[in-house]
Design a protein around this motif. Structure first.
Motif, PDB file in Angstrom:
ATOM      1  N   SER A 162     -42.349  29.481 112.891  1.00  0.00           N
ATOM      2  CA  SER A 162     -42.401  28.507 113.886  1.00  0.00           C
ATOM      3  C   SER A 162     -41.944  27.184 113.002  1.00  0.00           C
ATOM      4  O   SER A 162     -42.028  27.195 112.407  1.00  0.00           O
ATOM      5  N   GLU A 163     -41.898  26.178 114.641  1.00  0.00           N
ATOM      6  CA  GLU A 163     -41.358  24.853 113.904  1.00  0.00           C
ATOM      7  C   GLU A 163     -42.246  24.105 112.753  1.00  0.00           C
ATOM      8  O   GLU A 163     -41.483  23.343 112.176  1.00  0.00           O
ATOM      9  N   GLU A 164     -43.172  24.629 112.936  1.00  0.00           N
ATOM     10  CA  GLU A 164     -44.470  23.727 111.618  1.00  0.00           C
ATOM     11  C   GLU A 164     -43.902  24.853 110.438  1.00  0.00           C
ATOM     12  O   GLU A 164     -43.711  23.708 109.193  1.00  0.00           O
ATOM     13  N   VAL A 165     -43.938  25.574 110.390  1.00  0.00           N
ATOM     14  CA  VAL A 165     -42.890  26.529 108.978  1.00  0.00           C
ATOM     15  C   VAL A 165     -41.612  25.948 108.975  1.00  0.00           C
ATOM     16  O   VAL A 165     -41.625  25.942 107.906  1.00  0.00           O
ATOM     17  N   LEU A 166     -40.669  25.728 109.950  1.00  0.00           N
ATOM     18  CA  LEU A 166     -39.201  25.216 109.898  1.00  0.00           C
ATOM     19  C   LEU A 166     -39.247  23.813 109.221  1.00  0.00           C
ATOM     20  O   LEU A 166     -37.957  23.136 108.548  1.00  0.00           O
ATOM     21  N   GLY A 167     -40.555  22.812 109.720  1.00  0.00           N
ATOM     22  CA  GLY A 167     -40.014  22.014 108.643  1.00  0.00           C
ATOM     23  C   GLY A 167     -41.092  20.870 107.757  1.00  0.00           C
ATOM     24  O   GLY A 167     -41.755  20.469 107.167  1.00  0.00           O
ATOM     25  N   ASN A 168     -41.446  22.502 107.111  1.00  0.00           N
ATOM     26  CA  ASN A 168     -43.257  23.224 105.490  1.00  0.00           C
ATOM     27  C   ASN A 168     -41.634  22.196 104.836  1.00  0.00           C
ATOM     28  O   ASN A 168     -41.365  23.571 104.984  1.00  0.00           O
ATOM     29  N   PHE A 169     -41.559  21.864 103.433  1.00  0.00           N
ATOM     30  CA  PHE A 169     -40.904  21.180 102.388  1.00  0.00           C
ATOM     31  C   PHE A 169     -40.680  22.261 101.822  1.00  0.00           C
ATOM     32  O   PHE A 169     -39.404  23.104 100.596  1.00  0.00           O
ATOM     33  N   ARG A 170     -41.981  23.095 101.389  1.00  0.00           N
ATOM     34  CA  ARG A 170     -41.953  24.642 100.243  1.00  0.00           C
ATOM     35  C   ARG A 170     -40.696  25.415 101.270  1.00  0.00           C
ATOM     36  O   ARG A 170     -40.198  26.065 100.558  1.00  0.00           O
ATOM     37  N   PHE A 171     -41.466  25.421 102.647  1.00  0.00           N
ATOM     38  CA  PHE A 171     -40.144  26.601 102.940  1.00  0.00           C
ATOM     39  C   PHE A 171     -38.638  26.092 103.256  1.00  0.00           C
ATOM     40  O   PHE A 171     -37.623  27.290 102.561  1.00  0.00           O
ATOM     41  N   GLN A 172     -38.531  24.968 103.424  1.00  0.00           N
ATOM     42  CA  GLN A 172     -37.350  24.376 103.119  1.00  0.00           C
ATOM     43  C   GLN A 172     -36.639  24.533 101.648  1.00  0.00           C
ATOM     44  O   GLN A 172     -35.151  24.730 102.048  1.00  0.00           O
TER      45      GLN A 172
END
Length: 821
Positions: free
Chosen positions: A499-509
């Protein structure tokens, strides 16, 4: 698993549904109420707020709370203190009492499925927070839904009383300096959720600049805020305070140092312990050091009466006399002394420290979890291609290594507060906190909790396995690690579904950028290795096509690495993600665009560093092209191509290759000695300019000329620990010489012996790269050559990058045959 059901279950996961909920293995807490009988305990009340807020962020549901039990309990989260359960329903009291005993900071969590009730009971106020943290880690939270497995039944007490991380608000860090007060609050809370009970701050003056463009408020104000945040969560506040003064004996200098500390100690609302490193930075003799610690303690206790001072035997160039004096002071057990800290650049293994200090004096570990190389626990046998691109301080999840390092020595300490320089080691922090709580915790359990809580229940398995894959990327030679591409494919699959929220999550990034970066380096290494080989093959035909023609064609091939780069889309993805991380968490991955401190976390600046010897070859070819006749050029080209050839009956070793490490003698495994205090370890650097390299691996040697890659990678033994190698099957009657390349980070005085016979006496490295010596005949009598390098007392260590063992007899025979008509 039933093979018929498996595809169906996978489909459910892909669309965001948890299969266990459909089969009755979860309880639904979406409409729960929180009941807490504590009305005045600020830590318990804050823990309740944490539970409400974190569930609200993830589900959109705000759970109401109350302070009385309703007549009919259903769908309730009950929170309380173990010592005050008398107002709980009797069946709950009996359930809690039946569970294993817990102690300080411990908690119990129990699920009563038939009533949809969860009990969270802390042994004390801190225990309530850690119990709520564990509950949050086990909840499966989706928008509009809060679920929990009905088999959660936990009674847990931390094994170690010290569990924390350093968070220095200073320009040298790769992200902390960009944090706002709220970001520190969020990040410290994250650490508490995973069991940390301590945060270490740093004073405004350290071995760093005073401020930079990232810092939102002055350092003195931020450390006050950090202290307040920790106090709100009931966490201990430590301060790392190095000795930066030039003189700790002169009254005028002491007055300045004392006044500085007075101002710092006075404004900090909570300070439980002060950690003063013996060195790095600072360089005091023990008598002077302990006299100064006594003075500091007096000032410290004016404002924080119960605070103690901890000290480490850190010193870059240690001597026996220094250590003897240090431990003599420690064993006096001064009233202000809290204990001893074991951290980077301490020569004495932690077990020896435990043996040298009086029983009862505690040891705190200060593990370097933030650096990949030139560090306390470098990545073992790391590939040079990664070392010169990812560098010293990249995003570096190493879950398996961290558990191994933790458990190797945990029995000697009271826990740890890690050395961290930012968010790059985020996964490593969580691993250490979980291991400090319970060293039996499997790494995958921690990673699943990490992913479930920080990124989302939908990604629990995929991201946790992806983090393990990133660690596997770093292991062994990169050139044949085809798993790197599979790791990228896995992360790309997650990226497509996120999701956009996950793509913006620094840990996922952070995980995603490493997957792209690793794959880009793998493809570049394959490509540039092949280009170099093509260039060498062209040079080998110089006699037939002419030296100038061969040189020009070889240079054209080598320049293709820059002119026609491989997989540029992966590079641009890394650049884009670097911008995303700067925006999401203030991570500084480049100097120019993100204003990083050079040689620290700016690994994206290294993304196109050459991975072959192309630049060195071009440098050498330019010299050949400009000098000598055609015959001279042919001779020089041949010497260039034959550089690593020791001749007939000879041996060549480059300690950037695994095969050469087979020569190296080690009496300890990595598991036994991960810090390499008693066994050889890998190191990187050139160090040929009379200065010790600190943070960056440079390819520049003498007079601005590039150096071969082989000079950037060494086998190293620290301090005066001998470095030993064995060569078998030499001719006992032969005549040999040894050429050895002494390059590396340290400038040391080093001596070489063979079978206890002197090959060369102490010489200072860094003056020239390669030395040549005759091997004593006595060392060859059994056909086995045993080499031993040692450094003088107070030196940093022995480093060897290349060795040629040349059989002079066979070389003469070859030359004689070549000269015959």
């Amino acid at each position: 698993m039933n093979t018929i059901l498996k595809p169906f279950l996978i489909l459910l996961c892909m669309i965001g549904l948890n299969p266990t909920t459909l089969f009755g293995q979860m309880i639904d807490l979406s409409k729960s109420k929180i009941i807490c009988l504590e009305k005045k305990d600020p830590l318990v009340l804050n823990a309740i707020s944490v539970l409400q807020e974190e569930i609200g962020k993830r589900s959109g549901i705000i759970l109401n709370k109350g302070s009385k039990f309703p007549k009919q309990l259903h769908s309730t989260i009950v929170v309380g203190l173990e010592g005050r359960l008398n107002k709980f329903p009797m069946e709950y009291q009996q359930l809690i009492a039946s569970m294993p005993v817990i102690k300080a900071e411990g908690y119990k969590i129990a699920v009563i499925p038939k009533e949809n009730v969860v009990l969270v009971v802390g042994h004390d106020s801190r225990g309530v927070l850690y119990g709520i943290g564990k509950l949050l880690r086990k909840l499966e939270v989706y928008p509009g839904q809060i679920l929990l497995s009905d088999d959660v039944h936990i009674a847990s007490t931390p094994k170690f009383p010290i569990r924390g991380h350093q968070m220095g608000y200073r320009p040298k860090t790769n992200a902390y300096d960009a944090f706002s007060v709220q970001q520190f609050d969020d990040y410290i809370r994250d650490m508490a959720i995973f069991g940390a009970n301590s945060i270490e701050i740093v004073p405004p003056r350290t071995d760093d600049d005073f401020t930079n463009v990232h810092m939102k408020i002055p350092a003195i104000e931020m450390i006050v805020e950090q202290s307040k945040i920790c106090d709100r969560y009931g966490m201990d506040v430590w301060m790392w305070y190095p000795n930066m003064g030039s003189d700790y004996t002169h009254p005028d200098s002491l007055k300045v140092e004392i006044e500085e500390r007075r101002q710092v100690f006075k404004v900090i609302p909570r300070l439980d312990a002060l950690f003063v490193p013996g060195g790095d930075p600072g360089d005091l003799e023990p008598d002077e050091l302990f006299n100064w610690l006594k003075i500091q303690a007096e000032v410290l206790n004016e404002y924080h009466p119960n605070a103690k001072i901890w000290v480490s035997p850190q010193v870059f160039r240690p001597t026996k006399a220094w250590f003897d004096a240090f431990y003599e002071h420690i064993n006096k057990e001064y009233s202000w002394l809290g204990g001893v800290v074991f951290g980077p650049w301490i020569k004495t293994p932690i077990k020896e420290i435990a043996d040298r200090i009086n029983p009862g004096i505690p040891i705190r570990r200060y593990p370097d979890i933030t650096h990949n190389l030139s560090s306390q626990y470098p990545i073992p046998h790391w590939d040079l291609a990664y070392a010169i691109t990812l560098g010293r301080e990249s995003i570096n999840p190493r879950p398996q290594d961290q558990k191994l390092i933790h458990n190797a020595f945990d029995q000697f300490g009271q826990g740890s507060i890690s050395y961290s320089e930012g968010t790059n080691d985020d996964v490593n922090k969580i691993i250490w906190s979980d291991q400090d709580w319970d060293p039996e915790t499997p790494v995958m359990e921690t990673l699943r909790d990490y992913t479930r809580y920080f990124i989302g229940s939908k990604y629990t398995e995929t991201v946790s396995q992806g983090l393990m894959a990133l660690e596997n990327n770093l292991q062994g030679p990169l050139l044949n690690n085809d798993g790197v591409i599979r790791t990228l494919q896995q992360w790309q699959d997650m990226e497509k579904q996120a999701s956009e929220e996950v793509l913006g999550n620094f840990r996922f990034q952070m995980g995603l950028i490493r997957a792209y970066f690793d794959a880009y380096q793998y493809r570049r290494l394959l490509y540039e290795t092949e280009l170099e080989q093509q260039a060498r093959e062209i040079l080998s035909s110089a006699k037939s096509i002419g030296p100038i023609n061969a040189i020009e064609k070889a240079k054209e091939i080598l320049y293709l690495a820059k002119q026609e780069p491989i997989m540029p889309q992966w590079k641009y993805k890394c650049l884009s993600l670097a911008d995303d991380l700067f925006n999401s968490i203030g991570a500084q991955l480049t100097v120019e665009k993100h204003f990083a401190a050079g040689g620290r976390g700016n690994f994206i600046d290294n993304i196109d560093v050459p991975l072959n010897d192309g630049m060195w070859l071009i440098d050498q070819l330019a010299t050949i092209e400009e000098n000598g006749s055609e015959t001279d050029k042919l001779v020089a080209i041949n010497q260039l191509l034959e550089r690593n050839n020791p001749g007939p009956g000879g041996y060549y070793d480059n300690f950037g290759t695994p095969r050469s490490w087979n020569r190296v003698v080690s009496n300890y495994s990595y598991k036994e000695d991960p810090g390499g205090l008693k066994s050889p370890r890998v190191s990187f650097g050139v160090g040929l300019k009379g200065e010790e390299w600190v943070h960056e691996i440079t390819a520049i040697g003498f007079d601005g000329h590039t150096t071969p890659l082989s000079w950037m990678n060494q086998v190293t033994s620290l301090y005066d620990e001998p470095l030993k190698m064995v060569y078998n099957n030499l001719d006992p009657k032969g005549s040999y010489i040894i050429k050895v390349a002494y390059t590396g980070r340290f400038l040391s005085k080093i001596k070489l012996t063979a079978e206890n016979t002197l090959v060369h006496d102490f010489i200072t490295t860094g003056v020239q790269p390669i030395y040549e010596f005759k091997i004593p005949t006595a060392a060859l009598q059994d056909g086995v050559l045993e080499l031993e390098w040692t450094c003088g007392e107070g030196e940093r260590g022995a480093q060897v990058s290349e060795i040629w063992i040349v059989n002079q007899d066979e070389l003469k025979k070859e030359e004689s045959l070549r000269q015959k008509p």
